[in-house]
Motif scaffolding. Sequence first.
Motif, PDB file in Angstrom:
ATOM      1  N   GLY A  16     -41.744  58.888   9.044  1.00 49.47           N
ATOM      2  CA  GLY A  16     -40.858  58.015  10.083  1.00 49.47           C
ATOM      3  C   GLY A  16     -41.561  58.495  10.932  1.00 49.47           C
ATOM      4  N   SER A  17     -41.301  57.638  12.166  1.00 53.23           N
ATOM      5  CA  SER A  17     -42.666  57.125  13.620  1.00 53.23           C
ATOM      6  C   SER A  17     -41.429  57.811  14.398  1.00 53.23           C
ATOM      7  CB  SER A  17     -42.599  55.813  13.762  1.00 53.23           C
ATOM      8  OG  SER A  17     -43.392  55.602  12.479  1.00 53.23           O
ATOM      9  N   LEU A  18     -41.935  57.852  15.148  1.00 51.88           N
ATOM     10  CA  LEU A  18     -41.633  57.871  16.948  1.00 51.88           C
ATOM     11  C   LEU A  18     -42.495  57.393  18.226  1.00 51.88           C
ATOM     12  CD1 LEU A  18     -39.071  61.466  17.035  1.00 51.88           C
ATOM     13  CD2 LEU A  18     -38.639  59.413  17.468  1.00 51.88           C
ATOM     14  N   ALA A  61     -56.883  65.664  18.559  1.00 53.86           N
ATOM     15  CA  ALA A  61     -57.343  66.311  17.813  1.00 53.86           C
ATOM     16  C   ALA A  61     -56.815  66.071  16.124  1.00 53.86           C
ATOM     17  CB  ALA A  61     -55.585  67.156  17.494  1.00 53.86           C
ATOM     18  N   ASP A  62     -57.728  67.025  15.050  1.00 53.70           N
ATOM     19  CA  ASP A  62     -58.303  66.594  13.913  1.00 53.70           C
ATOM     20  C   ASP A  62     -56.563  66.313  12.683  1.00 53.70           C
ATOM     21  OD1 ASP A  62     -60.837  68.564  13.479  1.00 53.70           O
ATOM     22  OD2 ASP A  62     -60.607  66.657  14.333  1.00 53.70           O
ATOM     23  N   SER A  63     -55.526  67.373  13.187  1.00 55.99           N
ATOM     24  CA  SER A  63     -54.122  67.214  12.807  1.00 55.99           C
ATOM     25  C   SER A  63     -53.957  66.030  12.698  1.00 55.99           C
ATOM     26  CB  SER A  63     -53.784  68.810  12.683  1.00 55.99           C
ATOM     27  OG  SER A  63     -52.932  68.683  14.870  1.00 55.99           O
ATOM     28  N   ASP A  66     -55.777  59.148  12.991  1.00 54.58           N
ATOM     29  CA  ASP A  66     -55.400  58.052  11.634  1.00 54.58           C
ATOM     30  C   ASP A  66     -53.848  58.178  12.098  1.00 54.58           C
ATOM     31  OD1 ASP A  66     -57.782  59.224   9.884  1.00 54.58           O
ATOM     32  OD2 ASP A  66     -57.859  57.880  11.710  1.00 54.58           O
ATOM     33  N   ARG A  67     -52.755  59.030  11.801  1.00 59.97           N
ATOM     34  CA  ARG A  67     -51.909  59.248  12.503  1.00 59.97           C
ATOM     35  C   ARG A  67     -50.686  58.605  13.885  1.00 59.97           C
ATOM     36  NH1 ARG A  67     -48.410  62.752  10.752  1.00 59.97           N
ATOM     37  NH2 ARG A  67     -49.789  64.476  12.050  1.00 59.97           N
ATOM     38  N   TYR A  80     -48.764  56.509  26.357  1.00 57.81           N
ATOM     39  CA  TYR A  80     -47.715  56.594  24.968  1.00 57.81           C
ATOM     40  C   TYR A  80     -47.846  57.119  24.041  1.00 57.81           C
ATOM     41  CZ  TYR A  80     -45.215  52.327  27.033  1.00 57.81           C
ATOM     42  OH  TYR A  80     -44.968  50.963  28.030  1.00 57.81           O
ATOM     43  N   LEU A  81     -47.637  57.842  23.462  1.00 58.65           N
ATOM     44  CA  LEU A  81     -48.084  58.980  22.198  1.00 58.65           C
ATOM     45  C   LEU A  81     -46.583  57.673  21.093  1.00 58.65           C
ATOM     46  CD1 LEU A  81     -50.114  60.763  21.025  1.00 58.65           C
ATOM     47  CD2 LEU A  81     -48.154  62.306  21.093  1.00 58.65           C
ATOM     48  N   GLN A  82     -47.794  57.003  20.309  1.00 60.56           N
ATOM     49  CA  GLN A  82     -47.260  56.702  19.120  1.00 60.56           C
ATOM     50  C   GLN A  82     -47.701  57.292  17.905  1.00 60.56           C
ATOM     51  OE1 GLN A  82     -45.101  53.568  18.437  1.00 60.56           O
ATOM     52  NE2 GLN A  82     -44.846  54.617  16.458  1.00 60.56           N
ATOM     53  N   MET A  83     -46.137  58.154  17.083  1.00 58.82           N
ATOM     54  CA  MET A  83     -46.912  58.956  15.854  1.00 58.82           C
ATOM     55  C   MET A  83     -46.299  58.224  14.328  1.00 58.82           C
ATOM     56  SD  MET A  83     -45.448  62.449  18.319  1.00 58.82           S
ATOM     57  CE  MET A  83     -43.764  62.035  18.427  1.00 58.82           C
ATOM     58  N   ASN A  84     -46.583  57.910  13.475  1.00 58.76           N
ATOM     59  CA  ASN A  84     -46.124  57.470  12.366  1.00 58.76           C
ATOM     60  C   ASN A  84     -46.327  58.276  11.938  1.00 58.76           C
ATOM     61  OD1 ASN A  84     -45.686  55.393  13.773  1.00 58.76           O
ATOM     62  ND2 ASN A  84     -48.719  54.548  12.963  1.00 58.76           N
ATOM     63  N   SER A  85     -45.736  58.461  10.029  1.00 67.54           N
ATOM     64  CA  SER A  85     -46.572  58.959   9.206  1.00 67.54           C
ATOM     65  C   SER A  85     -45.807  60.763   9.846  1.00 67.54           C
ATOM     66  CB  SER A  85     -47.849  59.377   8.792  1.00 67.54           C
ATOM     67  OG  SER A  85     -47.912  58.161   7.653  1.00 67.54           O
ATOM     68  N   LEU A  86     -44.495  61.156  10.326  1.00 70.93           N
ATOM     69  CA  LEU A  86     -44.590  61.864  10.969  1.00 70.93           C
ATOM     70  C   LEU A  86     -44.476  63.669  10.155  1.00 70.93           C
ATOM     71  CD1 LEU A  86     -42.524  61.302  13.720  1.00 70.93           C
ATOM     72  CD2 LEU A  86     -44.358  62.769  14.336  1.00 70.93           C
ATOM     73  N   LYS A  87     -44.859  64.619  10.288  1.00 70.82           N
ATOM     74  CA  LYS A  87     -44.776  65.891   9.412  1.00 70.82           C
ATOM     75  C   LYS A  87     -43.994  66.829   9.997  1.00 70.82           C
ATOM     76  CE  LYS A  87     -49.494  64.963   7.691  1.00 70.82           C
ATOM     77  NZ  LYS A  87     -50.727  65.515   7.325  1.00 70.82           N
ATOM     78  N   PRO A  88     -42.772  67.895   9.209  1.00 71.60           N
ATOM     79  CA  PRO A  88     -42.134  68.986   9.886  1.00 71.60           C
ATOM     80  C   PRO A  88     -43.180  69.889  10.757  1.00 71.60           C
ATOM     81  CG  PRO A  88     -41.809  68.627   7.167  1.00 71.60           C
ATOM     82  CD  PRO A  88     -43.159  67.382   7.807  1.00 71.60           C
ATOM     83  N   GLU A  89     -44.253  70.253  10.370  1.00 75.93           N
ATOM     84  CA  GLU A  89     -45.689  70.745  11.131  1.00 75.93           C
ATOM     85  C   GLU A  89     -46.051  69.987  12.042  1.00 75.93           C
ATOM     86  OE1 GLU A  89     -46.060  69.723   7.829  1.00 75.93           O
ATOM     87  OE2 GLU A  89     -48.303  69.021   7.675  1.00 75.93           O
ATOM     88  N   ASP A  90     -45.278  69.204  12.832  1.00 71.03           N
ATOM     89  CA  ASP A  90     -45.432  68.250  14.313  1.00 71.03           C
ATOM     90  C   ASP A  90     -43.883  68.487  14.738  1.00 71.03           C
ATOM     91  OD1 ASP A  90     -46.269  65.320  12.386  1.00 71.03           O
ATOM     92  OD2 ASP A  90     -47.632  66.460  13.258  1.00 71.03           O
ATOM     93  N   THR A  91     -43.158  68.855  14.236  1.00 76.15           N
ATOM     94  CA  THR A  91     -42.207  69.393  14.695  1.00 76.15           C
ATOM     95  C   THR A  91     -42.892  70.546  16.468  1.00 76.15           C
ATOM     96  OG1 THR A  91     -41.115  69.764  13.684  1.00 76.15           O
ATOM     97  CG2 THR A  91     -40.054  71.011  14.721  1.00 76.15           C
TER      98      THR A  91
END
Length: 123
Positions: A16-18, A61-63, A66-67, A80-91
């Motif tokens: 998802g995205s935020l 950051a490399d992590s 592109d997302r 703003y920080l648009q966050m796409n293709s979120l992963k559990p490790e982005d928590t």
Amino acid sequence: QVQLVESGGGSVQAGGSLRLSCAASGRTFSRYYMAWFRQAPGKEREFVARISKSGVGTSYADSVKDRFTISRDSIKNIVYLQMNSLKPEDTAVYYCASNQGDWSDRASAYEYWGQGTQVTVSS
């Protein structure tokens, strides 16, 4: 002095995205480098993205490359920080930060910080 207030965090499923927002007080917003950092439980605060005073220069950051996309609106004084293709490790708790003199990816270089906003990504 700059006061920073983050918003936009929440819970989302993986993929998802935020979009996070950081509202800055004061008339000198354009004089500040801006950045986003994050801190997960039990881990050190880490760099996520930064943007130059003009908004032309960005770095990630490399992590998150592109997302995530960082941007700034100098009329509204918002980053703003648009966050796409979120992963559990982005928590993590995401923090907005600013400083005038050092376009850095080191947390220690930043003078002003927001209170943070929680982002939780479930698998």
